[in-house]
Design a protein around this motif. Structure first.
Motif, PDB file in Angstrom:
ATOM      1  N   LEU A  78       0.824  -1.209   0.000  1.00 49.55           N
ATOM      2  CA  LEU A  78       0.000   0.000   0.000  1.00 49.55           C
ATOM      3  C   LEU A  78       0.862   1.265   0.000  1.00 49.55           C
ATOM      4  O   LEU A  78       0.516   2.262  -0.644  1.00 49.55           O
ATOM      5  N   TYR A  79       1.986   1.213   0.695  1.00 46.72           N
ATOM      6  CA  TYR A  79       2.858   2.391   0.756  1.00 46.72           C
ATOM      7  C   TYR A  79       3.560   2.617  -0.584  1.00 46.72           C
ATOM      8  O   TYR A  79       3.831   3.767  -0.951  1.00 46.72           O
ATOM      9  N   ILE A  80       3.816   1.530  -1.298  1.00 44.07           N
ATOM     10  CA  ILE A  80       4.381   1.664  -2.650  1.00 44.07           C
ATOM     11  C   ILE A  80       3.367   2.338  -3.567  1.00 44.07           C
ATOM     12  O   ILE A  80       3.723   3.196  -4.386  1.00 44.07           O
ATOM     13  N   LEU A  81       2.100   1.961  -3.430  1.00 40.16           N
ATOM     14  CA  LEU A  81       1.056   2.579  -4.250  1.00 40.16           C
ATOM     15  C   LEU A  81       0.934   4.068  -3.956  1.00 40.16           C
ATOM     16  O   LEU A  81       0.754   4.883  -4.875  1.00 40.16           O
ATOM     17  N   VAL A  82       1.021   4.436  -2.679  1.00 35.41           N
ATOM     18  CA  VAL A  82       0.941   5.854  -2.315  1.00 35.41           C
ATOM     19  C   VAL A  82       2.104   6.623  -2.950  1.00 35.41           C
ATOM     20  O   VAL A  82       1.909   7.681  -3.552  1.00 35.41           O
ATOM     21  N   PHE A 148       7.604  14.210   0.109  1.00 33.43           N
ATOM     22  CA  PHE A 148       6.484  13.909  -0.790  1.00 33.43           C
ATOM     23  C   PHE A 148       5.399  14.974  -0.681  1.00 33.43           C
ATOM     24  O   PHE A 148       4.792  15.371  -1.689  1.00 33.43           O
ATOM     25  N   GLN A 149       5.130  15.438   0.517  1.00 32.34           N
ATOM     26  CA  GLN A 149       4.117  16.478   0.694  1.00 32.34           C
ATOM     27  C   GLN A 149       4.566  17.797   0.075  1.00 32.34           C
ATOM     28  O   GLN A 149       3.757  18.532  -0.509  1.00 32.34           O
ATOM     29  N   LEU A 150       5.858  18.095   0.185  1.00 33.64           N
ATOM     30  CA  LEU A 150       6.395  19.292  -0.482  1.00 33.64           C
ATOM     31  C   LEU A 150       6.351  19.146  -1.997  1.00 33.64           C
ATOM     32  O   LEU A 150       6.217  20.133  -2.718  1.00 33.64           O
ATOM     33  N   CYS A 151       6.461  17.903  -2.487  1.00 34.41           N
ATOM     34  CA  CYS A 151       6.350  17.644  -3.920  1.00 34.41           C
ATOM     35  C   CYS A 151       4.927  17.917  -4.416  1.00 34.41           C
ATOM     36  O   CYS A 151       4.731  18.451  -5.507  1.00 34.41           O
ATOM     37  N   ALA A 152       3.939  17.559  -3.605  1.00 32.26           N
ATOM     38  CA  ALA A 152       2.541  17.730  -4.008  1.00 32.26           C
ATOM     39  C   ALA A 152       2.119  19.199  -4.039  1.00 32.26           C
ATOM     40  O   ALA A 152       1.285  19.594  -4.865  1.00 32.26           O
ATOM     41  N   PRO A 244      -5.079  13.974  -7.493  1.00 35.38           N
ATOM     42  CA  PRO A 244      -4.085  13.007  -7.006  1.00 35.38           C
ATOM     43  C   PRO A 244      -2.955  13.663  -6.217  1.00 35.38           C
ATOM     44  O   PRO A 244      -2.376  13.024  -5.333  1.00 35.38           O
ATOM     45  N   ALA A 245      -2.647  14.921  -6.513  1.00 35.35           N
ATOM     46  CA  ALA A 245      -1.613  15.616  -5.737  1.00 35.35           C
ATOM     47  C   ALA A 245      -2.058  15.801  -4.289  1.00 35.35           C
ATOM     48  O   ALA A 245      -1.274  15.602  -3.350  1.00 35.35           O
ATOM     49  N   ALA A 246      -3.325  16.154  -4.102  1.00 34.54           N
ATOM     50  CA  ALA A 246      -3.855  16.297  -2.739  1.00 34.54           C
ATOM     51  C   ALA A 246      -3.897  14.955  -2.019  1.00 34.54           C
ATOM     52  O   ALA A 246      -3.607  14.864  -0.820  1.00 34.54           O
ATOM     53  N   LEU A 250      -2.052  13.768   1.505  1.00 32.27           N
ATOM     54  CA  LEU A 250      -2.859  13.226   2.611  1.00 32.27           C
ATOM     55  C   LEU A 250      -2.387  11.840   3.021  1.00 32.27           C
ATOM     56  O   LEU A 250      -2.127  11.578   4.212  1.00 32.27           O
ATOM     57  N   PHE A 251      -2.267  10.924   2.066  1.00 29.75           N
ATOM     58  CA  PHE A 251      -1.930   9.533   2.392  1.00 29.75           C
ATOM     59  C   PHE A 251      -0.501   9.382   2.909  1.00 29.75           C
ATOM     60  O   PHE A 251      -0.221   8.472   3.697  1.00 29.75           O
ATOM     61  N   MET A 252       0.384  10.264   2.480  1.00 29.24           N
ATOM     62  CA  MET A 252       1.762  10.161   2.951  1.00 29.24           C
ATOM     63  C   MET A 252       1.863  10.477   4.439  1.00 29.24           C
ATOM     64  O   MET A 252       2.806  10.039   5.116  1.00 29.24           O
ATOM     65  N   GLN A 253       0.880  11.177   4.966  1.00 27.93           N
ATOM     66  CA  GLN A 253       0.845  11.467   6.389  1.00 27.93           C
ATOM     67  C   GLN A 253       0.730  10.191   7.213  1.00 27.93           C
ATOM     68  O   GLN A 253       1.169  10.137   8.370  1.00 27.93           O
ATOM     69  N   PHE A 254       0.150   9.144   6.622  1.00 30.27           N
ATOM     70  CA  PHE A 254      -0.068   7.883   7.335  1.00 30.27           C
ATOM     71  C   PHE A 254       0.901   6.784   6.892  1.00 30.27           C
ATOM     72  O   PHE A 254       0.744   5.634   7.284  1.00 30.27           O
ATOM     73  N   SER A 255       1.879   7.126   6.080  1.00 29.66           N
ATOM     74  CA  SER A 255       2.858   6.145   5.593  1.00 29.66           C
ATOM     75  C   SER A 255       4.102   6.175   6.470  1.00 29.66           C
ATOM     76  O   SER A 255       4.428   7.203   7.069  1.00 29.66           O
TER      77      SER A 255
END
Length: 516
Positions: A78-82, A148-152, A244-246, A250-255
């Motif tokens: 799942l983390y790879i998908l994120v 990743f969040q800075l990338c988004a 998808p950027a948002a 969001l999901f990277m916060q839980f990875s």
């Protein structure tokens, strides 16, 4: 000789290699979440033990993990998908201009200006160079999750600016912002996938980033189809990419954070927790032991650019930079950027052609996913670039006077589709994965950013000059030049690239870059 039993016990235990006083300090600090001082003592103590044994004996540190087999791939999937969302966004912005460029140029009043059209494409790549250049510094400072969040963030801002642009300059500014995120994304995705994946599926997981890129490209083409017939539809195409950027932010916060980055920062207990989340409890000791193989002190020291270019690692940095440059000099992004223009000149509708390009890219990426950990990285690279030589030869032949007009379309379209298919099998997904495997942990992020800088520089000039060169020298000479670079890539890979299939990152480092 038998290794001390301390190496087979948890890293924080009553039977550790530390003195009683050191054990108390380590446990106390770990419980409070301040691991830096304890890590330094731990590192000094374990390094003495590791240096006392030869390489074969150190390899037995992983005995416990090997006895119970490989960790489940499901834990990290799942983390790879994120993380792959960053590659999906890269592919989307790579192709969003393809179907919409004509509408954008009409609405923003630069239709017919090939330099302006090329600038709309290449300014994004210039931003990519900036993002890629600083990606290593950003990752080393804040870690992967925040990076990743800075990338988004610039992708959301840039997409919004492009969608609301009123003139050419507004579009260019928005594309520049998007480009900085695109420059960060591929580097982060390649590094993160490499550092959180089990070794036995790392190649397969590395292929997910290429599949995500191809899905992003196909999505941009499908969403862009109504652009030529619906006024203002190109603005919708840019708004869509903000979603998808948002989600990435969001999901990277839980990875989980990369355990390699945590360990390098002295947060050993956090690294153990990350390994447990990614691999499972029984594999933590073996994974931490693998990290110790390559820890020789100085991991927290600043890596200087001069060290990468002229120091101990200059050869592998040169290999990486050259490989990325050859990847772009093959002409692949010229195909993605301007396939509609090329197919239109061959009398093929752009919609049909772009669907075929997207399908060929996806099929090749899926084949890479199946073959990466079976055939290996080097075999896929050689086969991929060889196929690209043949494909570019077909396209060059289609532009010659020796081919009849009835066969010209088949050779041109068939050559382009074969080129995309061959690229996506190896030359597309392998370089990022291969180099993130080859670089030692101490320099991995910054070395990748240096190598990808060459990717973005070449990509920028290909995007800027392709249409102009097509007008000036014609498709025959231009395709012959691209084919020559593909042939040079085959020779370069055969002579310089080593296989990394199935090896842990620490085994690769000890094999390719032994201590001085």
């Amino acid at each position: 000789m038998t290794l001390p039993t301390a190496f087979y016990t948890p890293l924080i235990s009553e039977s550790s290699v530390f003195s009683p006083r050191e054990e108390g300090v380590y446990s106390n600090v770990a419980m409070r979440g301040r691991h830096a001082d304890a890590y330094s003592m731990y590192k000094r103590g374990t390094r003495d033990y590791i240096n006392a044994y030869d390489k074969e004996q150190v390899r037995s540190l992983n005995g416990v993990s090997k006895e119970i087999g490989n960790p489940s791939w499901k834990r990290s999937f799942l983390y790879i998908l994120v993380a792959s969302l960053a590659s999906l966004l890269y592919g989307y912005h790579l192709g969003v201009i393809n179907e919409t460029l004509q509408s954008i140029s009409n609405d923003l009043h630069f239709n017919g200006n090939t330099m302006a059209e090329g600038l709309v494409v290449s300014i994004c790549l210039g931003g990519g160079f900036l993002g890629s250049t600083f990606s290593g510094l950003i990752v080393d400072r804040v870690g992967f999750r925040r990076a990743f969040q800075l990338c988004a963030l610039p992708m959301i801002i840039g997409s919004s600016m492009s969608a609301t642009a009123k003139n050419l300059w507004g579009m260019l500014l928005g594309r520049l912002f998007v480009g900085t995120g695109m420059g960060l994304g591929p580097t982060l995705a390649a590094l993160y996938v490499t550092e959180v994946s089990p070794a036995y599926v790392r190649g397969t997981y590395g292929s997910f980033t290429q599949i995500a890129t191809s899905l992003g490209l196909m999505s941009s083409l499908l969403i862009g189809f109504p652009a030529k017939g619906t006024e203002g539809w190109w603005r919708i195409c840019f708004w869509v990419s903000a979603v998808p950027a948002a989600l990435l932010a969001l999901f990277m916060q839980f990875s989980p954070e990369s355990p390699h980055w945590l360990f390098k920062k002295g947060r050993a207990a956090d690294a153990e927790a990350a390994f447990e989340k990614l691999l499972g409890g029984p594999y933590v000791k073996g994974a931490m032991a693998e990290l110790l193989k390559s820890e020789r002190g100085g991991e927290a020291e600043t890596v200087k650019l001069s060290e990468l270019l002229f120091g101990h690692h200059r050869k592998v940095v040169f290999i990486g930079s050259t490989l990325f440059a050859l990847q772009q000099l093959s002409g692949i992004n010229a195909v993605f950027f301007f396939s509609s223009t090329v197919f239109k000149s061959a009398g093929v509708s752009s919609q049909s052609a772009n669907i075929c390009v997207g399908i060929a890219n996806f099929l090749g990426s899926f084949a890479a996913l199946l073959l990466m950990d079976k055939l290996g990285r080097k075999v896929l690279l050689i086969g991929s670039f060889s196929g690209m030589v043949v494909a570019m030869g077909l396209q060059a032949a289609s532009a010659s006077s020796l081919v009849s007009s009835s066969n010209e379309v088949y050779l041109s379209v068939g050559g382009m589709l074969l080129f995309v298919l061959a690229f996506s099998v190896g030359a597309g997904p392998v370089p990022s994965l291969l180099l993130s495997e080859m670089f030692p942990g101490r320099i991995r992020a910054k070395a990748m950013s240096v190598c990808l800088a060459s990717h973005w520089v070449v990509n920028f000039f290909v995007g800027l000059l392709f249409l102009r060169l097509l007008e000036q020298i014609g498709p025959l000479v231009l395709n012959a030049i691209f084919a020559t670079f593909c042939l040079l890539a085959v020779i370069f890979v055969k002579r310089n690239v080593l296989e990394t299939k199935g090896k842990s990152l620490q085994e690769i480092e000890m094999t390719l870059l032994p201590p001085e």
